[in-house]
Scaffold this motif. Structure first.
Motif, PDB file in Angstrom:
ATOM      1  N   UNK A   6       2.138  30.152  -1.662  1.00 46.85           N
ATOM      2  CA  UNK A   6       1.587  31.115  -2.615  1.00 46.85           C
ATOM      3  C   UNK A   6       2.392  32.409  -2.579  1.00 46.85           C
ATOM      4  N   UNK A   7       2.706  32.903  -1.398  1.00 44.24           N
ATOM      5  CA  UNK A   7       3.466  34.152  -1.271  1.00 44.24           C
ATOM      6  C   UNK A   7       4.865  34.026  -1.863  1.00 44.24           C
ATOM      7  N   UNK A   8       5.523  32.881  -1.644  1.00 42.66           N
ATOM      8  CA  UNK A   8       6.856  32.668  -2.230  1.00 42.66           C
ATOM      9  C   UNK A   8       6.786  32.656  -3.758  1.00 42.66           C
ATOM     10  N   UNK A   9       5.720  32.056  -4.293  1.00 45.79           N
ATOM     11  CA  UNK A   9       5.553  32.020  -5.750  1.00 45.79           C
ATOM     12  C   UNK A   9       5.311  33.424  -6.294  1.00 45.79           C
ATOM     13  N   UNK A  10       4.498  34.215  -5.587  1.00 44.86           N
ATOM     14  CA  UNK A  10       4.198  35.566  -6.045  1.00 44.86           C
ATOM     15  C   UNK A  10       5.468  36.415  -6.090  1.00 44.86           C
ATOM     16  N   UNK A  11       6.353  36.246  -5.114  1.00 41.19           N
ATOM     17  CA  UNK A  11       7.552  37.087  -5.057  1.00 41.19           C
ATOM     18  C   UNK A  11       8.745  36.505  -5.815  1.00 41.19           C
ATOM     19  N   UNK A  12       8.651  35.268  -6.249  1.00 38.32           N
ATOM     20  CA  UNK A  12       9.778  34.644  -6.959  1.00 38.32           C
ATOM     21  C   UNK A  12       9.880  35.145  -8.390  1.00 38.32           C
ATOM     22  N   UNK A  13      11.033  35.691  -8.781  1.00 40.76           N
ATOM     23  CA  UNK A  13      11.215  36.122 -10.170  1.00 40.76           C
ATOM     24  C   UNK A  13      11.583  34.957 -11.098  1.00 40.76           C
ATOM     25  N   UNK A  14      11.710  33.754 -10.526  1.00 43.88           N
ATOM     26  CA  UNK A  14      12.189  32.614 -11.304  1.00 43.88           C
ATOM     27  C   UNK A  14      11.080  31.798 -11.957  1.00 43.88           C
ATOM     28  N   UNK A  15       9.829  32.091 -11.661  1.00 42.00           N
ATOM     29  CA  UNK A  15       8.746  31.276 -12.187  1.00 42.00           C
ATOM     30  C   UNK A  15       8.364  31.699 -13.603  1.00 42.00           C
ATOM     31  N   UNK A  16       8.171  30.699 -14.446  1.00 37.29           N
ATOM     32  CA  UNK A  16       7.660  30.946 -15.801  1.00 37.29           C
ATOM     33  C   UNK A  16       6.518  29.967 -16.027  1.00 37.29           C
ATOM     34  N   UNK A  17       5.419  30.483 -16.563  1.00 39.78           N
ATOM     35  CA  UNK A  17       4.164  29.757 -16.652  1.00 39.78           C
ATOM     36  C   UNK A  17       3.870  29.347 -18.096  1.00 39.78           C
ATOM     37  N   UNK A  18       3.434  28.105 -18.244  1.00 38.57           N
ATOM     38  CA  UNK A  18       3.222  27.505 -19.555  1.00 38.57           C
ATOM     39  C   UNK A  18       1.893  27.959 -20.161  1.00 38.57           C
ATOM     40  N   UNK A  19       1.975  28.512 -21.379  1.00 40.55           N
ATOM     41  CA  UNK A  19       0.784  28.981 -22.099  1.00 40.55           C
ATOM     42  C   UNK A  19       0.864  28.579 -23.559  1.00 40.55           C
ATOM     43  N   UNK A  20      -0.296  28.324 -24.137  1.00 42.06           N
ATOM     44  CA  UNK A  20      -0.357  28.009 -25.559  1.00 42.06           C
ATOM     45  C   UNK A  20      -0.214  29.295 -26.363  1.00 42.06           C
ATOM     46  N   UNK A  21       0.667  29.270 -27.355  1.00 40.50           N
ATOM     47  CA  UNK A  21       0.883  30.395 -28.250  1.00 40.50           C
ATOM     48  C   UNK A  21       0.414  29.936 -29.630  1.00 40.50           C
ATOM     49  N   UNK A  22      -0.417  30.755 -30.263  1.00 39.44           N
ATOM     50  CA  UNK A  22      -0.993  30.383 -31.559  1.00 39.44           C
ATOM     51  C   UNK A  22      -0.623  31.422 -32.620  1.00 39.44           C
ATOM     52  N   UNK A  23      -0.935  31.096 -33.857  1.00 46.00           N
ATOM     53  CA  UNK A  23      -0.686  32.000 -34.998  1.00 46.00           C
ATOM     54  C   UNK A  23       0.746  32.530 -35.000  1.00 46.00           C
ATOM     55  N   UNK A  24       1.691  31.650 -34.805  1.00 47.78           N
ATOM     56  CA  UNK A  24       3.096  32.037 -34.679  1.00 47.78           C
ATOM     57  C   UNK A  24       3.749  32.121 -36.055  1.00 47.78           C
ATOM     58  N   UNK A  25       4.395  33.243 -36.297  1.00 44.09           N
ATOM     59  CA  UNK A  25       5.248  33.346 -37.473  1.00 44.09           C
ATOM     60  C   UNK A  25       6.604  33.879 -37.032  1.00 44.09           C
ATOM     61  N   UNK A  26       7.641  33.281 -37.557  1.00 43.47           N
ATOM     62  CA  UNK A  26       9.012  33.773 -37.405  1.00 43.47           C
ATOM     63  C   UNK A  26       9.341  34.390 -38.758  1.00 43.47           C
ATOM     64  N   UNK A  27       9.489  35.697 -38.809  1.00 39.82           N
ATOM     65  CA  UNK A  27       9.595  36.356 -40.113  1.00 39.82           C
ATOM     66  C   UNK A  27       8.281  36.119 -40.820  1.00 39.82           C
ATOM     67  N   UNK A  28       8.318  35.514 -41.970  1.00 41.40           N
ATOM     68  CA  UNK A  28       7.097  35.109 -42.670  1.00 41.40           C
ATOM     69  C   UNK A  28       6.949  33.595 -42.687  1.00 41.40           C
ATOM     70  N   UNK A  29       7.631  32.906 -41.772  1.00 41.52           N
ATOM     71  CA  UNK A  29       7.571  31.450 -41.725  1.00 41.52           C
ATOM     72  C   UNK A  29       6.641  31.036 -40.590  1.00 41.52           C
TER      73      UNK A  29
END
Length: 187
Positions: free
Chosen positions: A94-117
């Protein structure tokens, strides 16, 4: 919920730093964000949002990272080009994960628009430690039919894209207009 008039395809001009950036909006972690700057990055496998681009509250970022770790949110380790290809140990405790800058966590992103697409809800990864660009990688881009090149209309280098399952007549006309591709040549 009503949406503003949406574009039928994605059009982006190359900027002065030779990158494709698009003003975007989305909902993530229970909040709506507008006017985010997303970078199209075909060299990136997995789309990632540095939390610093959403909020500059370092304490909040740390708390959210710990919450993701303690909640068992799916994550990946990635070091990016700035690591120079050096090998790194895997964060196990847990401590290694907290201090690691390399971790990226998967999350659902909704209502996404790129420009107006508008694009479908998608999973993206959040890194709570880095401060780089929001990167749209091939995990999302592989759902697109896209072309890059010099426009016959504007003379600028452009990105044209459309979701493969939503190819529109307007997109096909834009391909022909900007690049000289006709819809018949695409089959």
């Amino acid at each position: 919920m009503g949406y503003p008039m949406m574009s039928r395809f994605l059009y982006i001009e190359l900027d002065t730093q030779d990158s494709f950036y698009v003003k975007s909006s989305c909902r993530i972690l229970g909040k709506d964000y507008k006017k985010l700057k997303f970078k199209i990055d075909t060299g990136c496998a997995v789309s990632v949002i540095p939390y610093y681009r959403l909020s500059r509250d370092i304490q909040e970022a740390g708390e959210l990272k710990i919450h993701d770790i303690d909640s068992g949110v799916d994550y990946r380790e990635s070091y990016g080009v700035e690591s120079g290809g050096y090998t790194h140990g895997i964060a196990a405790s847990r401590e290694e994960k907290i201090t690691s800058p390399a971790l990226k966590f998967k999350h659902l992103v909704t209502n996404i628009t790129f420009g107006n697409y508008q694009i479908p809800d998608s999973y993206m990864h959040i890194n709570y430690d880095r401060r780089g660009n929001i990167l749209i990688g091939m995990d999302i881009l592989k759902r697109f039919d896209f072309h890059c090149g010099e426009s016959h209309v504007t003379g600028k280098y452009i990105f044209l894209g459309c979701l493969k399952d939503r190819i529109t007549p307007e997109y096909l006309m834009a391909l022909e207009e900007h690049f000289g591709y006709s819809p018949d040549e695409r089959k």
